[in-house]
Design a protein around this motif. Sequence first.
Motif, PDB file in Angstrom:
ATOM      1  N   GLU A 118       0.840  -1.194   0.000  1.00  0.00           N
ATOM      2  CA  GLU A 118       0.000   0.000   0.000  1.00  0.00           C
ATOM      3  C   GLU A 118       0.880   1.250   0.000  1.00  0.00           C
ATOM      4  OE1 GLU A 118      -4.008  -0.879   2.296  1.00  0.00           O
ATOM      5  OE2 GLU A 118      -2.282  -1.176   3.572  1.00  0.00           O
ATOM      6  N   GLU A 123      -3.945  10.413   2.236  1.00  0.00           N
ATOM      7  CA  GLU A 123      -4.562  10.009   3.491  1.00  0.00           C
ATOM      8  C   GLU A 123      -3.514   9.499   4.465  1.00  0.00           C
ATOM      9  OE1 GLU A 123      -8.080   6.966   4.999  1.00  0.00           O
ATOM     10  OE2 GLU A 123      -7.093   6.662   3.073  1.00  0.00           O
ATOM     11  N   ILE A 125      -3.309   7.480   8.166  1.00  0.00           N
ATOM     12  CA  ILE A 125      -4.091   6.723   9.143  1.00  0.00           C
ATOM     13  C   ILE A 125      -3.308   6.722  10.447  1.00  0.00           C
ATOM     14  CG2 ILE A 125      -5.119   4.502   9.690  1.00  0.00           C
ATOM     15  CD1 ILE A 125      -5.279   3.940   6.715  1.00  0.00           C
ATOM     16  N   THR A 172      -6.689  -1.999   7.181  1.00  0.00           N
ATOM     17  CA  THR A 172      -6.564  -1.288   5.908  1.00  0.00           C
ATOM     18  C   THR A 172      -6.644  -2.292   4.774  1.00  0.00           C
ATOM     19  OG1 THR A 172      -4.148  -1.488   5.823  1.00  0.00           O
ATOM     20  CG2 THR A 172      -5.040   0.454   6.937  1.00  0.00           C
ATOM     21  N   GLY A 173      -7.024  -1.832   3.593  1.00  0.00           N
ATOM     22  CA  GLY A 173      -6.955  -2.647   2.397  1.00  0.00           C
ATOM     23  C   GLY A 173      -8.247  -3.278   1.930  1.00  0.00           C
ATOM     24  N   GLY A 180      -3.208  -5.050   2.338  1.00  0.00           N
ATOM     25  CA  GLY A 180      -3.467  -4.590   3.700  1.00  0.00           C
ATOM     26  C   GLY A 180      -3.682  -5.721   4.689  1.00  0.00           C
ATOM     27  N   TRP A 182      -7.043  -6.925   7.197  1.00  0.00           N
ATOM     28  CA  TRP A 182      -8.427  -6.612   7.551  1.00  0.00           C
ATOM     29  C   TRP A 182      -9.272  -7.875   7.688  1.00  0.00           C
ATOM     30  CZ3 TRP A 182     -11.841  -8.497   3.963  1.00  0.00           C
ATOM     31  CH2 TRP A 182     -11.340  -8.744   2.683  1.00  0.00           C
ATOM     32  N   THR A 205       4.398  -3.183   5.843  1.00  0.00           N
ATOM     33  CA  THR A 205       3.293  -2.240   5.959  1.00  0.00           C
ATOM     34  C   THR A 205       3.785  -0.787   5.974  1.00  0.00           C
ATOM     35  OG1 THR A 205       1.441  -1.514   7.332  1.00  0.00           O
ATOM     36  CG2 THR A 205       3.295  -2.527   8.480  1.00  0.00           C
ATOM     37  N   VAL A 207       1.081   1.747   5.631  1.00  0.00           N
ATOM     38  CA  VAL A 207      -0.138   2.490   5.975  1.00  0.00           C
ATOM     39  C   VAL A 207      -0.755   1.842   7.202  1.00  0.00           C
ATOM     40  CG1 VAL A 207      -2.429   3.177   5.187  1.00  0.00           C
ATOM     41  CG2 VAL A 207      -0.533   3.114   3.567  1.00  0.00           C
ATOM     42  N   GLY A 208      -1.239   2.653   8.130  1.00  0.00           N
ATOM     43  CA  GLY A 208      -1.870   2.093   9.327  1.00  0.00           C
ATOM     44  C   GLY A 208      -0.845   1.522  10.280  1.00  0.00           C
TER      45      GLY A 208
END
Length: 288
Positions: A118, A123, A125, A172-173, A180, A182, A205, A207-208
């Motif tokens: 990602e 954005e 997070i 995420t994802g 991601g 999730w 990772t 993101v998040g």
Amino acid sequence: MKKQLQCLLEKRAQLFVSKDGRNEEEAVERKRRLFEKRGAEIVRCTINSQIISKYVMEKEGRVIYLAHYQFLVKHGTEMYVEEQVEKRKAYFERGELMKDEKVASAEPGTAHPRLEREMLMDERISYEYDRAKAVRYAETWWNSYNPAFPRFEVNCTNFVSQCVHAGGAPMTGYPNRAKGWWCKNSNWSYSWAVAHSFRWYLSGTRVGLQTMEVSSPEQLMAGDVICYDFQGDGRFDHSTIVVAKDANGMPLVNAHTTNSRMRYWSYEDSTAYTPNIRYKFFHIIDRK
């Protein structure tokens, strides 16, 4: 058969605390060697059984059951209880126990596709990781299953993912299963439930949830994660979450599949252990 089974487990429990040299049962000896290596001692062991299914035909019988081990451990001046639950199968002929063995489990799914990385665009997070909440979840559900999530025969990574998410790590994802991390609407990413994909998600990772790989288990804190490659072949098979430290500052972990509580991190007492085992130690960054 239940009476013979309980008699077997009572005798087996005594083997873990016996002082009479080496034991012919490999699993018991492996456990005792690990505790001796740590400078720890099993003061008492109890094993209770819960029969799942029973099949009887003429003079033969088969019982599938859960064996719940409780080890009272003395380590230095500290004492704690380690617990494990394993699925076993016992065979009887004419009322006599002929064989008792652990039931092997298989990893859910065989494909471990390359996860899509990602990219952080506009954005951001943010999150705050609450280690106490993650550990509390791990203690609450170590030997049971939260009905809000799916359950797998090999449930280790699903369980650890739930613990980390309970601590505040964001998903995420969704809905891309190869992207991601999730679990939503009765579906989940590969990284949520498959040990090998989870290990690569934690490494990559962006993101998040954010992690930092560290070089030794002593550097981990409660709420951090350990990934295991038992064969040393590059495919990771197992995941655990750190819930405490022992008297030497080494991690004690909770896990599913062979449901375990306050188990020593190295898994040298596991039937899956090999001398080629490799570990990955992931420290979760508390705030992003």
